[in-house]
Motif scaffolding. Sequence first.
Motif, short mmCIF file in Angstrom:
data_model
loop_
_atom_site.label_atom_id
_atom_site.label_comp_id
_atom_site.label_asym_id
_atom_site.label_seq_id
_atom_site.Cartn_x
_atom_site.Cartn_y
_atom_site.Cartn_z
N VAL A 181 -67.10 34.37 0.22
CA VAL A 181 -66.20 34.44 1.36
C VAL A 181 -65.24 35.87 1.19
N ARG A 182 -64.71 35.89 0.05
CA ARG A 182 -64.03 37.21 -0.34
C ARG A 182 -65.08 38.41 -0.29
N GLU A 183 -66.09 38.27 -0.61
CA GLU A 183 -66.98 39.49 -0.87
C GLU A 183 -67.53 39.91 0.73
N GLU A 184 -67.56 39.09 1.75
CA GLU A 184 -68.29 39.11 3.06
C GLU A 184 -66.71 39.58 3.67
N LEU A 185 -65.73 39.34 3.49
CA LEU A 185 -64.62 39.39 4.55
C LEU A 185 -63.83 40.56 4.26
N LEU A 186 -63.49 40.86 3.05
CA LEU A 186 -62.48 41.73 2.54
C LEU A 186 -62.92 42.87 1.99
N ASP A 187 -62.44 43.95 2.43
CA ASP A 187 -62.82 45.46 1.94
C ASP A 187 -62.59 45.31 0.56
N GLU A 236 -67.32 30.32 8.83
CA GLU A 236 -67.82 28.96 9.05
C GLU A 236 -67.50 28.19 7.54
N HIS A 237 -67.03 28.85 6.45
CA HIS A 237 -66.86 28.36 5.20
C HIS A 237 -65.29 28.23 4.85
N VAL A 238 -64.56 28.42 5.74
CA VAL A 238 -62.96 28.50 5.61
C VAL A 238 -62.48 27.16 6.19
N LEU A 239 -61.99 26.42 5.37
CA LEU A 239 -61.69 24.96 5.76
C LEU A 239 -60.01 25.01 6.33
N TRP A 240 -59.36 25.74 5.74
CA TRP A 240 -57.89 25.90 6.10
C TRP A 240 -57.25 27.10 5.67
N MET A 241 -56.29 27.61 6.21
CA MET A 241 -55.21 28.82 5.71
C MET A 241 -53.99 28.47 6.24
N LEU A 273 -57.92 19.26 10.42
CA LEU A 273 -59.13 20.30 10.87
C LEU A 273 -59.02 20.31 12.46
N GLU A 274 -58.40 19.11 13.13
CA GLU A 274 -58.61 18.91 14.53
C GLU A 274 -57.55 19.74 15.28
N GLU A 275 -56.68 19.96 14.74
CA GLU A 275 -55.50 20.72 15.25
C GLU A 275 -55.79 22.28 15.01
N GLY A 276 -56.62 22.49 14.10
CA GLY A 276 -57.14 24.05 14.02
C GLY A 276 -56.64 24.28 12.27
N GLN A 277 -57.06 25.72 12.06
CA GLN A 277 -57.05 26.14 10.64
C GLN A 277 -55.80 26.75 10.34
N LYS A 278 -54.88 26.94 11.26
CA LYS A 278 -53.42 27.95 10.91
C LYS A 278 -52.35 26.70 10.70
N ASP A 279 -51.69 26.76 9.62
CA ASP A 279 -50.42 25.86 9.65
C ASP A 279 -49.43 26.41 10.49
N PRO A 280 -48.42 25.43 10.79
CA PRO A 280 -47.20 25.91 12.04
C PRO A 280 -46.46 26.95 11.49
N VAL A 289 -56.13 37.46 9.77
CA VAL A 289 -56.07 36.09 9.83
C VAL A 289 -57.14 35.52 10.90
N ASP A 290 -57.32 36.33 12.07
CA ASP A 290 -58.41 35.82 13.12
C ASP A 290 -59.65 36.03 12.45
N ARG A 291 -60.05 37.04 11.80
CA ARG A 291 -61.56 37.21 11.00
C ARG A 291 -61.70 36.06 10.15
N ILE A 292 -60.70 35.91 9.27
CA ILE A 292 -60.98 34.90 8.21
C ILE A 292 -60.93 33.42 9.00
N GLY A 293 -60.05 33.06 9.72
CA GLY A 293 -59.84 31.75 10.26
C GLY A 293 -61.23 31.16 10.81
N SER A 294 -62.08 32.40 11.42
CA SER A 294 -63.24 31.86 12.38
C SER A 294 -64.40 31.86 11.20
#
Length: 219
Positions: A73-79, A108-113, A39-46, A101-106
Amino acid sequence: MKLLLLPLLLLPPAYSADDRGQHVLYLKGHPDAKLRIDLEEGQKDPELRRRLHNGEKRVQLLVHTKPRMTHAVREELLDPSVNSYYIPDDGFGLCADKEDVDRIGSHEHVLWMGHMRPEWKHHPKLWSHPYIINKPDQKRSPFDFVSVDVLLMCPAEDSLLRQWRRRFDVVSIKEWSATHLLFTVQRSNFHALVMGLREAEEVHWIHLNVPKKTHNFLA
């Protein structure tokens, strides 16, 4: 939210958090394919960062949330029109563009993607399934066929289906639904079909369709 009800055997692989408290996702049946989250390097894998940097318009995204927050999270972010798969215990998958990707990654309840790797789209023992192994003492007809169920994250365009037909010499494609197809090919084309389909961002899961009873009409 559009929910996809699928037969139990066709459900995509399950992911879970490591019981020791480490930020780890793993695919059941894929013991060597652990995804370690820093999590220190960010929420997106290489791999996800690489694909977006290379200009891919849509990628198949895996999202891991805090416990019991996945559906919220799905209900809030996804159409409601967006197809997404729930992945036990606290994850979901979808086709996403950079804005998604930017919206989901930001959140608060998303740990990783991260990106859904091609090799994760089928069971690792698919190649050694008894129905696939061609033993030396077995004589197979040149018209011996194999079928695979293919789950799509989003419906495939007709042009893509035509491309797959030509590329893998597909005998038939049966549409169980817009996101569930049955491909039939000659056994000699099985490996090429799976290797090709799993590279497509539209494809989420590939499952061998084994006949319940095989009849030998030449006996």
